[in-house]
Design a protein around this motif. Structure first.
Motif, PDB file in Angstrom:
ATOM      1  N   TYR A   1       0.818  -1.199   0.000  1.00 49.80           N
ATOM      2  CA  TYR A   1       0.000   0.000   0.000  1.00 49.80           C
ATOM      3  C   TYR A   1       0.858   1.259   0.000  1.00 49.80           C
ATOM      4  N   GLU A   2       2.151   1.104  -0.057  1.00 49.41           N
ATOM      5  CA  GLU A   2       3.032   2.260  -0.110  1.00 49.41           C
ATOM      6  C   GLU A   2       3.115   2.771  -1.540  1.00 49.41           C
ATOM      7  N   LYS A   3       3.298   4.064  -1.691  1.00 47.93           N
ATOM      8  CA  LYS A   3       3.457   4.630  -3.019  1.00 47.93           C
ATOM      9  C   LYS A   3       4.828   4.247  -3.554  1.00 47.93           C
ATOM     10  N   LYS A   4       4.917   4.129  -4.864  1.00 55.55           N
ATOM     11  CA  LYS A   4       6.171   3.711  -5.473  1.00 55.55           C
ATOM     12  C   LYS A   4       7.261   4.759  -5.299  1.00 55.55           C
ATOM     13  N   GLY A   5       6.886   6.010  -5.232  1.00 53.11           N
ATOM     14  CA  GLY A   5       7.864   7.073  -5.089  1.00 53.11           C
ATOM     15  C   GLY A   5       8.268   7.307  -3.653  1.00 53.11           C
ATOM     16  N   GLY A   6       7.790   6.512  -2.742  1.00 59.81           N
ATOM     17  CA  GLY A   6       8.112   6.698  -1.335  1.00 59.81           C
ATOM     18  C   GLY A   6       7.048   7.530  -0.648  1.00 59.81           C
ATOM     19  N   THR A   7       7.403   8.148   0.465  1.00 53.50           N
ATOM     20  CA  THR A   7       6.430   8.940   1.202  1.00 53.50           C
ATOM     21  C   THR A   7       6.336  10.336   0.604  1.00 53.50           C
ATOM     22  N   ILE A   8       5.187  10.949   0.755  1.00 49.43           N
ATOM     23  CA  ILE A   8       4.973  12.300   0.250  1.00 49.43           C
ATOM     24  C   ILE A   8       5.416  13.279   1.329  1.00 49.43           C
TER      25      ILE A   8
ATOM     26  N   ILE B   1      -5.715  16.362 -10.890  1.00 49.51           N
ATOM     27  CA  ILE B   1      -4.850  17.114  -9.985  1.00 49.51           C
ATOM     28  C   ILE B   1      -3.888  16.129  -9.341  1.00 49.51           C
ATOM     29  N   GLY B   2      -2.597  16.393  -9.469  1.00 49.85           N
ATOM     30  CA  GLY B   2      -1.582  15.531  -8.871  1.00 49.85           C
ATOM     31  C   GLY B   2      -1.035  16.146  -7.600  1.00 49.85           C
ATOM     32  N   LYS B   3      -0.691  15.296  -6.626  1.00 47.61           N
ATOM     33  CA  LYS B   3      -0.179  15.772  -5.345  1.00 47.61           C
ATOM     34  C   LYS B   3       1.326  16.003  -5.428  1.00 47.61           C
ATOM     35  N   LEU B   4       1.758  17.139  -4.918  1.00 50.97           N
ATOM     36  CA  LEU B   4       3.191  17.402  -4.760  1.00 50.97           C
ATOM     37  C   LEU B   4       3.630  17.093  -3.339  1.00 50.97           C
ATOM     38  N   CYS B   5       2.774  17.442  -2.382  1.00 49.48           N
ATOM     39  CA  CYS B   5       3.078  17.192  -0.977  1.00 49.48           C
ATOM     40  C   CYS B   5       1.788  17.230  -0.166  1.00 49.48           C
ATOM     41  N   ASN B   6       1.855  16.743   1.049  1.00 53.46           N
ATOM     42  CA  ASN B   6       0.720  16.780   1.976  1.00 53.46           C
ATOM     43  C   ASN B   6       0.805  18.039   2.813  1.00 53.46           C
ATOM     44  N   CYS B   7      -0.327  18.671   3.027  1.00 50.29           N
ATOM     45  CA  CYS B   7      -0.362  19.861   3.868  1.00 50.29           C
ATOM     46  C   CYS B   7      -0.194  19.463   5.332  1.00 50.29           C
TER      47      CYS B   7
END
Length: 108
Positions: free
Chosen positions: A64-71, A88-94
């Motif tokens: 369940y982890e994203k392939k690019g690692g953690t955001i 809309i793509g996520k760059l980071c989590n607020c």
């Protein structure tokens, strides 16, 4: 008539509180259950076999982890998303207490 029903309710509540207060809650320990069996060798073997099987199949389960690692986390006012056509793509989590505004694409 109303005073009788009120008195009856108060009497029931006081009786309930008395009964509940008289029962003390105590922690259960192994001493409370002297007839409890210890795990047999067959049960221990079964547990070991199941752990071994779980270890074998663990690699086949989806991750369940994203392939690019953690955001990474964004600060308030930073850009948190990018619009890619209709998506809309996520760059980071607020950070906690803020959210990503989908119109401004910034943490507010």
């Amino acid at each position: 008539m109303e005073s009788c029903s009120t008195m009856l309710v108060l009497l029931c509540v006081s009786l309930l509180l008395t009964v509940c207060h008289s029962q003390s809650s105590r922690e259960l320990s192994a001493e409370d259950f002297p007839n409890k069996k210890t795990p047999s060798s067959a049960e221990k073997d079964l547990v070991e076999t199941m752990e071994e099987l779980l270890g074998k199949f663990q690699s086949r389960l989806p991750s369940y982890e994203k392939k690019g690692g953690t955001i990474p986390l964004c600060d308030v006012g930073d850009r948190c998303a990018v619009k890619l056509g209709p998506r809309i793509g996520k760059l980071c989590n607020c950070a906690r207490g803020s959210s990503c505004n989908s119109f401004l694409l910034k943490c507010i």
